[in-house]
Design a protein around this motif. Structure first.
Motif, mmCIF file in Angstrom:
data_model
loop_
_atom_site.group_PDB
_atom_site.id
_atom_site.type_symbol
_atom_site.label_atom_id
_atom_site.label_comp_id
_atom_site.label_asym_id
_atom_site.label_seq_id
_atom_site.Cartn_x
_atom_site.Cartn_y
_atom_site.Cartn_z
ATOM 1 N N ALA A 47 6.706 -9.382 3.980
ATOM 2 C CA ALA A 47 6.188 -8.928 2.652
ATOM 3 C C ALA A 47 5.986 -10.322 1.659
ATOM 4 O O ALA A 47 5.041 -10.017 1.103
ATOM 5 C CB ALA A 47 7.667 -8.476 1.977
ATOM 6 N N SER A 83 5.689 -2.542 1.234
ATOM 7 C CA SER A 83 5.671 -3.556 1.979
ATOM 8 C C SER A 83 6.622 -3.760 3.229
ATOM 9 O O SER A 83 6.233 -3.838 4.535
ATOM 10 C CB SER A 83 5.701 -5.038 1.552
ATOM 11 O OG SER A 83 5.470 -5.945 2.387
ATOM 12 N N LEU A 84 7.792 -3.252 3.009
ATOM 13 C CA LEU A 84 9.023 -3.254 3.999
ATOM 14 C C LEU A 84 8.685 -2.027 5.003
ATOM 15 O O LEU A 84 8.830 -2.088 6.010
ATOM 16 C CB LEU A 84 10.472 -3.056 3.376
ATOM 17 C CG LEU A 84 10.929 -4.440 2.610
ATOM 18 C CD1 LEU A 84 12.253 -4.067 1.805
ATOM 19 C CD2 LEU A 84 10.920 -5.725 3.644
#
Length: 582
Positions: free
Chosen positions: A27, A148-149
């Protein structure tokens, strides 16, 4: 640094501690940040204390730092071990209620409870989701982008199908929702907003070694797996096929080095990677490579020793064996990488030196550096210098071809099997210039001198050692390997305090760069050599080859130095110098 945020995730091996850190690292790199990771875990498949730490900045990061801003504790052991680092201004995210501990209030420390175990077991009906619940809570508390995760989760589990991906998405969301519904944020820490993407590649230390080997021209990698070097082959197995090379798993370390020597003999650039126990087994064949003057690269990813020791832990204790290991007089070159970028470039340099000097070359890394992740500037492959050996590649007169010709430099032209007239015997026996066995006094003397003459000018023939700091310093630090990154940060802090400090960062450790060390020591009052071994091995090598008598700072706990430890030692020496009457 305008942004300097360190997050530590700690818990039991098998709980997803390491993968959680990887998700946060990904991330951060997607957000255009500089990253440095530190990972520590036991050698067992499951169980034992594990830690993953991520340092994030918008500027170049010098080291892993001294501690953390945020601790995510999966269990009571993680809390207990890290409790001394929970100082005013830090944050604790802990598993509770229904976990295995409850922390007592610590003045100045912000605490957020998240029932990671309870949510994963009772709500999601699967305890392995605990780390995803934790990551969701981190996203909710500190602004890590959920998308992002999720992208990292999708990439990791794509082979397991969409149902597995969706389950992990649900676990992330459960942790996120819990903190949003139950906590009011009271700490100042936030994940940095995205910045313009940089032209970088994100690599682990062992991954950088694999990439550097391919760029250097390596086309054969014989290896016997050993922690923490195994992943070099894992990465290389994908890369080397793209350039028509291959990886060969041998039956043991002795076979691995023998195969590397054999491939190099026929003109194929090759290397092997191992750790301390493997180096011990390879020592006899190092002598063969030196005697036969065959280029050879060995990567030693050091670990805690002796014997089996601590396979997954940091140590810098293989310098003596790589410099001095072997019966008889065995000329070798030893390099050491300090960070991920150097793992790439020094692997190439190791091949260049082996090819030029036709002798074994060691590249030292270590367990911590093997797993360390950094975003490095994308290499310009066209600008990288590649050295190939001096070899007869077309027909020669067999009466004139002298494989071991005693030249002024000590370097002589190699033969390549199949080239007419260039055949020679490459054995462990002492030999004459034409490679025939000889045992005369004159031959033994001249050939020994020839082999050592090849590397006697290596200090002058390689790049000058980097030096930083004050010209007339109170303390000068000489360090090697990963410890150099901690020294860089310590020197920066000390000079900001007004201390006169300098540092020397050698990459070639053996032969000892005596002239440059003597010159450096001549400009400082005290020389300090910090290193992660009990004997002070580089300090001893310096003493043996120069007039310098350094102060040793040794550490052997299975973890790297912290910058503040080196900083404190330097200040101790400065104060001691000030107390001595002029």
């Amino acid at each position: 640094m305008a942004i300097d945020l360190t997050i530590t995730i700690a818990g039991e091996g098998g709980e997803g501690v390491i993968s959680s850190g990887d998700f946060l690292m990904q991330a951060a790199t997607r957000a255009g940040m500089e990253v440095v990771t530190f990972k520590s875990f036991p050698s067992e498949i499951k169980g034992g204390y594990a830690l993953s730490q991520l340092r994030i900045s918008d500027e170049k990061i010098l080291s892993q730092g001294d501690g953390f801003n945020i601790l995510v504790a999966f269990n009571g052991e993680a809390y207990s071990i890290n409790k001394p680092l929970l100082t005013p201004g830090t944050v604790l995210v802990w598993d509770g209620p229904h976990g295995d501990f409850e922390p007592e209030p610590i003045p100045g420390v912000t605490m957020y409870n998240v029932p990671m175990t309870h949510i994963s077991k009772q709500e999601l009906k699967n305890p392995i989701a605990k780390n995803m619940v934790a990551m969701g809570s981190v996203a909710g508390l500190f602004g890590v982008p959920m998308e992002s995760l999720k992208a990292s989760v999708a990439a990791k589990f794509k082979r397991k199908g969409q149902d597995v991906i969706d389950f992990n998405y649900a676990a992330l969301q459960a942790g996120y929702d819990y903190v949003k519904q139950n906590h009011k944020k009271t700490d100042p820490f936030m994940f940095p907003p995205a910045r313009p993407a940089k032209d970088v590649i994100t690599l682990e230390g062992n991954q950088a070694i694999a990439l550097g080997a391919v760029v250097a021209g390596c086309r054969f990698y014989p290896v016997y797996p050993i922690t923490p070097a195994t992943s070099v082959g894992n990465y290389l197995s994908e890369l080397i096929l793209k350039v028509n090379g291959f990886v060969y798993q041998t039956e043991d370390e002795i076979a691995a080095i023998a195969a590397a020597i054999g491939a190099s003999y026929v003109g194929i650039k090759s290397f092997t990677a191992t750790s301390g126990p493997g180096v011990s087994l390879m020592t006899e064949l190092l002598g063969l490579a030196a005697m036969a003057e065959i280029p050879l690269v060995i990567v030693d990813v050091q670990r805690g020793g002796p014997s089996t020791g601590m396979p997954t832990k940091h140590e810098q204790s293989d310098l003596f064996i790589t410099a001095h290991g072997g019966h008889g007089d065995v000329p070798k070159i030893v390099l050491a990488a300090a960070d991920v970028e150097e793992c790439f470039y020094l692997t190439i340099e190791a091949f260049n030196l082996a090819e030029k000097y036709q002798t074994p070359v060691f590249l030292l890394s270590d367990a911590s550096l093997s797993l360390r992740v950094e975003a490095i500037k994308r290499p310009d492959l066209k600008s990288i210098r590649i050295v190939d050996r001096d070899a007869a590649r077309s027909a020669v007169d067999p009466k004139e071809f002298m494989r071991y010709k005693n030249t002024p430099s000590g370097i002589s032209t190699m033969g390549v099997p199949g080239v007419p007239g260039a055949a020679y015997a490459a054995t462990g026996l002492e030999h004459a210039e034409n490679s025939g066995p000889r045992t005369s006094v004159e031959t033994k003397t001249s050939m020994t001198e020839k082999r050592w003459r090849k590397i006697e000018r290596i200090e002058e023939e390689t790049a000058p050692i980097e030096r930083e700091g004050d010209a007339d310093a109170d303390v000068g630090i000489i360090s090697w390997g990963l410890t150099q990154t901690m020294v860089r940060e310590a020197v920066t802090r000390l000079r900001k305090k007004g201390h006169r400090v300098a540092a020397l960062y050698p990459k070639i450790l053996w032969p000892v760069p005596a002239k440059q060390i003597e010159a450096f020591a001549g400009g400082v009052k005290t020389v300090l050599v910090p290193e992660a071994n009990v004997q002070g091995q580089f300090a001893e090598l310096i003493r043996s080859k120069t007039s310098v008598v350094p102060v040793k700072q040794t550490l052997y706990r299975g973890e790297p130095f912290l910058p503040k430890e080196i900083e404190a030692k330097v200040e101790e020496l400065i104060n001691a110098n000030a107390a001595v009457p002029a």
